[in-house]
Scaffold this motif. Structure first.
Motif, PDB file in Angstrom:
ATOM      1  N   ILE A  75       0.839  -1.206   0.000  1.00 37.39           N
ATOM      2  CA  ILE A  75       0.000   0.000   0.000  1.00 37.39           C
ATOM      3  C   ILE A  75       0.876   1.260   0.000  1.00 37.39           C
ATOM      4  O   ILE A  75       1.783   1.405   0.812  1.00 37.39           O
ATOM      5  CB  ILE A  75      -0.930   0.005   1.220  1.00 37.39           C
ATOM      6  CG1 ILE A  75      -1.895  -1.165   1.143  1.00 37.39           C
ATOM      7  CG2 ILE A  75      -1.690   1.323   1.308  1.00 37.39           C
ATOM      8  CD1 ILE A  75      -2.761  -1.186  -0.098  1.00 37.39           C
ATOM      9  N   SER A  76       0.563   2.159  -0.942  1.00 40.58           N
ATOM     10  CA  SER A  76       1.295   3.430  -0.999  1.00 40.58           C
ATOM     11  C   SER A  76       0.413   4.618  -0.624  1.00 40.58           C
ATOM     12  O   SER A  76       0.918   5.641  -0.166  1.00 40.58           O
ATOM     13  CB  SER A  76       1.878   3.637  -2.402  1.00 40.58           C
ATOM     14  OG  SER A  76       0.862   3.614  -3.386  1.00 40.58           O
ATOM     15  N   HIS A  77      -0.916   4.493  -0.826  1.00 40.34           N
ATOM     16  CA  HIS A  77      -1.837   5.590  -0.508  1.00 40.34           C
ATOM     17  C   HIS A  77      -2.920   5.065   0.432  1.00 40.34           C
ATOM     18  O   HIS A  77      -3.705   4.192   0.065  1.00 40.34           O
ATOM     19  CB  HIS A  77      -2.476   6.145  -1.781  1.00 40.34           C
ATOM     20  CG  HIS A  77      -1.472   6.611  -2.790  1.00 40.34           C
ATOM     21  ND1 HIS A  77      -0.777   7.787  -2.655  1.00 40.34           N
ATOM     22  CD2 HIS A  77      -1.039   6.040  -3.940  1.00 40.34           C
ATOM     23  CE1 HIS A  77       0.036   7.927  -3.691  1.00 40.34           C
ATOM     24  NE2 HIS A  77      -0.097   6.880  -4.475  1.00 40.34           N
ATOM     25  N   LEU A  78      -2.967   5.621   1.637  1.00 38.51           N
ATOM     26  CA  LEU A  78      -3.916   5.170   2.663  1.00 38.51           C
ATOM     27  C   LEU A  78      -4.822   6.319   3.084  1.00 38.51           C
ATOM     28  O   LEU A  78      -4.352   7.347   3.570  1.00 38.51           O
ATOM     29  CB  LEU A  78      -3.161   4.629   3.878  1.00 38.51           C
ATOM     30  CG  LEU A  78      -4.016   4.102   5.037  1.00 38.51           C
ATOM     31  CD1 LEU A  78      -4.862   2.917   4.585  1.00 38.51           C
ATOM     32  CD2 LEU A  78      -3.131   3.697   6.210  1.00 38.51           C
ATOM     33  N   ASP A  79      -6.116   6.150   2.870  1.00 35.49           N
ATOM     34  CA  ASP A  79      -7.108   7.162   3.230  1.00 35.49           C
ATOM     35  C   ASP A  79      -7.918   6.657   4.427  1.00 35.49           C
ATOM     36  O   ASP A  79      -8.726   5.737   4.299  1.00 35.49           O
ATOM     37  CB  ASP A  79      -8.022   7.435   2.041  1.00 35.49           C
ATOM     38  CG  ASP A  79      -8.998   8.588   2.294  1.00 35.49           C
ATOM     39  OD1 ASP A  79      -9.125   9.016   3.461  1.00 35.49           O
ATOM     40  OD2 ASP A  79      -9.621   9.055   1.327  1.00 35.49           O
ATOM     41  N   VAL A  96       5.055   0.102  10.346  1.00 35.98           N
ATOM     42  CA  VAL A  96       5.994  -1.018  10.274  1.00 35.98           C
ATOM     43  C   VAL A  96       5.697  -1.888   9.048  1.00 35.98           C
ATOM     44  O   VAL A  96       6.602  -2.284   8.316  1.00 35.98           O
ATOM     45  CB  VAL A  96       5.929  -1.870  11.558  1.00 35.98           C
ATOM     46  CG1 VAL A  96       6.745  -3.145  11.405  1.00 35.98           C
ATOM     47  CG2 VAL A  96       6.423  -1.064  12.756  1.00 35.98           C
ATOM     48  N   SER A  97       4.409  -2.152   8.817  1.00 38.47           N
ATOM     49  CA  SER A  97       4.022  -3.029   7.705  1.00 38.47           C
ATOM     50  C   SER A  97       4.310  -2.411   6.347  1.00 38.47           C
ATOM     51  O   SER A  97       4.686  -3.106   5.398  1.00 38.47           O
ATOM     52  CB  SER A  97       2.531  -3.365   7.808  1.00 38.47           C
ATOM     53  OG  SER A  97       2.257  -4.096   8.986  1.00 38.47           O
ATOM     54  N   TRP A  98       4.124  -1.098   6.234  1.00 36.53           N
ATOM     55  CA  TRP A  98       4.280  -0.438   4.931  1.00 36.53           C
ATOM     56  C   TRP A  98       5.412   0.590   4.960  1.00 36.53           C
ATOM     57  O   TRP A  98       5.353   1.618   4.269  1.00 36.53           O
ATOM     58  CB  TRP A  98       2.971   0.244   4.536  1.00 36.53           C
ATOM     59  CG  TRP A  98       1.827  -0.708   4.374  1.00 36.53           C
ATOM     60  CD1 TRP A  98       1.864  -1.946   3.806  1.00 36.53           C
ATOM     61  CD2 TRP A  98       0.467  -0.506   4.790  1.00 36.53           C
ATOM     62  NE1 TRP A  98       0.632  -2.539   3.833  1.00 36.53           N
ATOM     63  CE2 TRP A  98      -0.258  -1.678   4.427  1.00 36.53           C
ATOM     64  CE3 TRP A  98      -0.217   0.526   5.426  1.00 36.53           C
ATOM     65  CZ2 TRP A  98      -1.624  -1.813   4.679  1.00 36.53           C
ATOM     66  CZ3 TRP A  98      -1.580   0.392   5.669  1.00 36.53           C
ATOM     67  CH2 TRP A  98      -2.269  -0.773   5.306  1.00 36.53           C
ATOM     68  N   ARG A 103       3.355   6.205   0.852  1.00 34.94           N
ATOM     69  CA  ARG A 103       3.741   7.529   0.378  1.00 34.94           C
ATOM     70  C   ARG A 103       2.776   8.629   0.841  1.00 34.94           C
ATOM     71  O   ARG A 103       3.180   9.774   0.990  1.00 34.94           O
ATOM     72  CB  ARG A 103       3.822   7.539  -1.155  1.00 34.94           C
ATOM     73  CG  ARG A 103       4.965   6.686  -1.691  1.00 34.94           C
ATOM     74  CD  ARG A 103       5.018   6.710  -3.205  1.00 34.94           C
ATOM     75  NE  ARG A 103       5.108   8.067  -3.750  1.00 34.94           N
ATOM     76  CZ  ARG A 103       6.229   8.762  -3.843  1.00 34.94           C
ATOM     77  NH1 ARG A 103       7.371   8.220  -3.417  1.00 34.94           N
ATOM     78  NH2 ARG A 103       6.229   9.966  -4.367  1.00 34.94           N
ATOM     79  N   SER A 104       1.514   8.293   1.054  1.00 33.39           N
ATOM     80  CA  SER A 104       0.567   9.322   1.505  1.00 33.39           C
ATOM     81  C   SER A 104      -0.439   8.725   2.479  1.00 33.39           C
ATOM     82  O   SER A 104      -0.821   7.550   2.340  1.00 33.39           O
ATOM     83  CB  SER A 104      -0.161   9.948   0.317  1.00 33.39           C
ATOM     84  OG  SER A 104      -1.104   9.058  -0.235  1.00 33.39           O
ATOM     85  N   SER A 126      10.009   6.059   5.375  1.00 26.65           N
ATOM     86  CA  SER A 126      10.966   6.982   4.767  1.00 26.65           C
ATOM     87  C   SER A 126      10.501   7.507   3.412  1.00 26.65           C
ATOM     88  O   SER A 126      11.010   8.521   2.928  1.00 26.65           O
ATOM     89  CB  SER A 126      12.322   6.285   4.601  1.00 26.65           C
ATOM     90  OG  SER A 126      12.179   5.104   3.818  1.00 26.65           O
ATOM     91  N   SER A 127       9.521   6.837   2.789  1.00 26.66           N
ATOM     92  CA  SER A 127       9.036   7.266   1.478  1.00 26.66           C
ATOM     93  C   SER A 127       7.828   8.197   1.585  1.00 26.66           C
ATOM     94  O   SER A 127       7.277   8.619   0.561  1.00 26.66           O
ATOM     95  CB  SER A 127       8.654   6.043   0.632  1.00 26.66           C
ATOM     96  OG  SER A 127       9.768   5.206   0.414  1.00 26.66           O
ATOM     97  N   LEU A 128       7.425   8.521   2.805  1.00 25.25           N
ATOM     98  CA  LEU A 128       6.219   9.333   3.006  1.00 25.25           C
ATOM     99  C   LEU A 128       6.407  10.734   2.427  1.00 25.25           C
ATOM    100  O   LEU A 128       7.339  11.451   2.784  1.00 25.25           O
ATOM    101  CB  LEU A 128       5.909   9.420   4.496  1.00 25.25           C
ATOM    102  CG  LEU A 128       4.497   9.861   4.885  1.00 25.25           C
ATOM    103  CD1 LEU A 128       3.460   8.852   4.395  1.00 25.25           C
ATOM    104  CD2 LEU A 128       4.392  10.009   6.407  1.00 25.25           C
TER     105      LEU A 128
END
Length: 575
Positions: A75-79, A96-98, A103-104, A126-128
Motif C-alpha cells: 500500500i502506498s496511498h492510505l485514506d 511497520v508493515s508499509w 507515500r501518503s 521513509s518514502s512518506l
C-alpha cells in the motif's frame, strides 16, 4: 470419467498473461469498488494477484486495519478519513508493515492518535511524501515536531490545527525542507514568524495556503522571494492591507494563482503592488473583496496569461466591467455570483470581449434579463458551465437559446428560474451534460424530464428539489436514460412514491439520494435502492415517515459505503 479428466487438465488462461497485463486489467476496475473484490474471490490465484496489485486503500472502519496489514503488503496511498478512531498502536503497526511503500496518508477526520503515533509514522516510513492532518484541533506543537521527522515530505495539510504555534511550524520548516505544498488554513496561532520561517527554509514551495491567519505584510517579502511559488492563498487575512502592501519591494514572477477573497482591507492599490511582476498569473480570486472599478480593471490590464477571475460578492460598476473587457487576456472562467450592480450592459460587454469563456457564473444577479442570456449564448458558444440560479427576470423563452447555441454544456444550474418543458427540450440537445440543477423550477413536469432522459445520457447529477410538477413517470424516464446517475435530489415532491425509487435502483452508481419530505416513499422503495445501489454514500430520508427499521436493516446489509444518513437526527456511520 473422460470429461472429468479433461476438465481437471484445463489450463487457466490467465497463466498465459504476464503480470503487467493482469495489472492493467485490474487498473480498469478502479471505478467500481466492488469489482476488485469480486475478482479476488474467483480463486486463490486471483486473490493473490489482487493482493499484490492493490496500492490504494480507504477502509470503512479502523477495526479492519489489522486484517488489511496482513493482506496487502504494497500500500502506498492510505485514506483513513472514514475512520474516526485511529490510535497510536494502529499508526505504529501500519508504519511497520508499509514502511518502504507508504507515500501518503489521510488522517483528516481521525482522532485518538498523538505525537507518539505520528513520530512512529514519520520515522518508519521513509518514502512518506504526503500527510493530511486537517481538523486536528487537539494536535499541538509536539505533533508538528514529530511530523518534522518526515524528511522527504512534500505535501502537508494542517487545516484547522488551531493549537499549533510558530514553534511547531518552525520545526516543520527545519525538518521538511522538501515541502512543495503547505496548508495552514485556520491555524490561528501561526503568525508572521512561523510563516517567515517556512518561506526561508522551504525553498521548493509551489503552493501555500495561509487563509484566515493573523498575519500582516511582514511575512510577504520572504514569501515573494520563493522562486517556484505558483499558488498563494491569503483568503480572510484581515491583517494585510494597502498600507503594508505598497511597501513591498519584491515580486513573485512564478505566481500563477492568487486568492485574496475576503481581504476587505485590500483595494486595487494593494493588489497592484502584490501582483507586480507576476507575469505568469493565470487565476485571480477577489471574492467579497474590493469594488470592481475602472482602477481595479486597469491594474490587471497587461496580464496576458490571466484566464480565470472570481469576483463573487463584489460591488460591480459598469465602468469596471468595461475595463475588464479591455484586458489583453482572453478569459476562460468568470464568476460574478451574488455581485451587486451587474446589469445587462455589464454582461453584454464582458461576454463580447471574452468570447472564449468556458465557465460563467451569474448566480443571483437579479438585475439581468433575457437580453443577457441572448448575448451570452450568442457570444460564448463553447461554454461548458453556466450557473444562473435565481436570475428571476429571465423569461422562459431565454432558456431555448441555451440548448440551441451552447451544446457543449456539461454543467447547468437554473435553480429557481422560469424554465419550462420547452426549455428542457431545448437543453436536451446538450448531450454532454453531466450536472443539471432545476430546484424550485415550478413550471417543469414529466414531459420536460422525458426530453432530458432521452437526450442527456451522461447526466450524473440532477437536482429536482421542490419541483412540484414531477411524478414517478418523469423519474422513470431519467433512470432509464441516465444509467450512470450518481446524485439525485427529489426532496419535497409529494407525488414521488416507491415507484420512483424502484426506477432509480437501475442507477447502480448512485452515491447520493435525497428524498426528504416525500411522504409516499416507504421501506419498499428504500429496500429496492439498498439491493441495487451498493455504492450509496449519503442518504437523506428526513420526514419520510413510512420508512421503518426494515428499510434501515436493508441499507446496513447492502450499502457498506454508506457514510451519512439524514433522518430525524443525523447519523454518521462509522461502520
Amino acid at each position: 470419467m473422460k470429461k472429468l479428466n479433461n476438465s481437471s487438465n484445463m489450463t487457466n488462461l490467465f497463466d498465459f498473461f504476464t503480470d503487467e497485463i493482469i495489472h492493467t486489467i485490474l487498473d480498469h476496475l478502479n471505478d467500481d469498488p466492488f469489482a476488485k473484490k469480486s475478482f479476488s474471490l474467483v480463486c486463490k490465484s486471483f486473490y493473490f494477484i489482487e493482493r499484490l496489485h492493490r496500492k490504494s486503500l480507504k477502509p470503512l472502519r479502523s477495526e479492519l486495519l489489522c486484517r488489511i496489514l496482513h493482506r496487502y503488503p504494497s500500500i502506498s496511498h492510505l485514506d483513513l478519513s472514514l475512520c474516526p478512531r485511529v490510535d497510536d498502536p494502529s499508526l505504529t503497526s501500519l508504519s511497520v508493515s508499509w514502511k518502504s511503500t507508504l507515500r501518503s496518508i489521510n488522517l483528516s477526520r481521525s482522532r485518538d492518535f498523538t505525537s507518539i503515533g505520528l513520530l512512529r509514522l514519520a520515522t518508519n516510513c521513509s518514502s512518506l511524501v504526503e500527510i493530511d492532518l486537517s481538523n486536528g484541533t487537539e494536535l499541538t506543537d509536539s505533533a508538528a515536531k514529530a511530523i518534522a521527522e518526515a524528511k522527504n515530505l512534500e505535501r502537508l495539510i494542517l487545516a484547522r490545527c488551531k493549537l499549533i504555534t510558530d514553534i511547531g511550524i518552525g520545526c516543520v520548516a527545519v525538518g521538511c525542507k522538501k515541502l512543495r505544498l503547505l496548508c495552514l488554513r485556520w491555524c490561528l496561532r501561526v503568525t508572521d514568524l512561523g510563516v517567515g520561517l517556512i518561506a526561508m527554509k522551504c525553498k521548493d514551495l509551489r503552493s501555500l495556503d495561509l487563509s484566515c491567519l493573523p498575519i500582516t505584510e511582514k511575512c510577504l517579502p520572504h514569501i515573494l522571494q520563493l522562486q517556484h511559488l505558483e499558488d498563494l492563498i491569503l483568503e480572510g487575512c484581515l491583517g494585510i492591507d494597502d498600507e503594508g502592501l505598497v511597501t513591498l519591494k519584491h515580486s513573485c514572477k512564478s505566481l500563477k494563482m492568487l486568492n485574496l477573497s475576503k481581504c476587505q482591507n485590500v483595494s486595487h492599490v494593494g493588489l497592484s503592488s502584490l501582483t507586480n511582476g507576476a507575469e505568469h498569473l493565470k487565476q485571480l480570486v477577489l471574492a467579497y473583496g474590493p469594488s470592481v472599478t475602472t482602477d481595479l480593471g486597469k491594474c490587471l490590464l497587461n496580464y496576458s496569461r490571466l484566464k480565470s477571475i472570481s469576483l463573487d460578492g463584489c460591488l460591480v460598476t459598469c465602468s469596471g466591467t468595461k475595463a475588464i473587457g479591455s484586458w489583453c487576456a482572453s478569459l476562460r472562467e468568470l464568476s460574478l455570483s451574488k455581485c451587486l450592480g451587474v446589469t445587462d450592459e455589464c454582461v453584454s460587454f464582458l461576454v463580447q470581449a471574452h468570447r472564449e469563456l468556458q465557465k460563467l457564473d451569474i448566480t443571483c444577479c437579479r438585475k439581468i434579463t433575457s437580453a443577457s442570456i441572448d448575448c451570452i449564448t450568442k457570444s460564448c458558444t463553447f461554454l461548458t458551465s453556466l450557473r444562473m440560479e435565481s436570475c428571476s427576470l429571465v423569461s422562459e423563452d431565454a432558456f431555448l437559446l441555451i440548448g440551441q447555441r451552447c451544446q457543449f454544456l456539461e454543467e447547468l444550474d437554473v435553480t429557481d428560474n422560469e424554465i419550462n418543458n420547452e426549455g428542457l427540450k431545448s437543453i436536451s440537445r446538450c448531450s454532454k451534460l453531466c450536472s443539471l440543477k432545476l430546484g424550485i423550477c415550478l413550471n417543469i413536469t414529466d414531459d420536460g424530464l422525458t426530453h432530458i432522459g432521452s437526450g442527456c445520457p451522461k447526466l450524473k447529477e440532477l437536482d429536482l428539489y421542490r419541483c412540484l410538477g414531477i411524478t414517478d413517470v418523469g423519474i422513470a424516464k431519467i433512470a432509464c436514460g441516465c444509467p450512470t446517475m450518481e446524485m439525485i435530489n427529489i426532496a419535497y415532491n409529494d407525488k414521488i412514491t416507491d415507484s420512483s425509487l424502484i426506477s432509480l435502483s437501475q442507477c447502480l452508481r448512485l452515491k447520493t439520494l435525497e428524498i426528504r419530505g416525500c411522504p409516499s416513499v416507504s421501506t419498499v422503495g428504500l429496500s429496492a435502492i439498498a439491493g441495487s445501489c451498493r455504492q450509496l454514500e449519503v442518504l437523506d430520508i428526513k420526514k419520510c415517515f413510512n420508512i421503518n427499521d426494515n428499510g434501515m436493516l436493508a441499507l446496513g446489509q447492502s450499502c457498506q459505503n454508506l457514510r451519512q444518513v439524514i433522518s430525524l437526527s443525523t447519523l454518521r456511520l462509522d461502520h
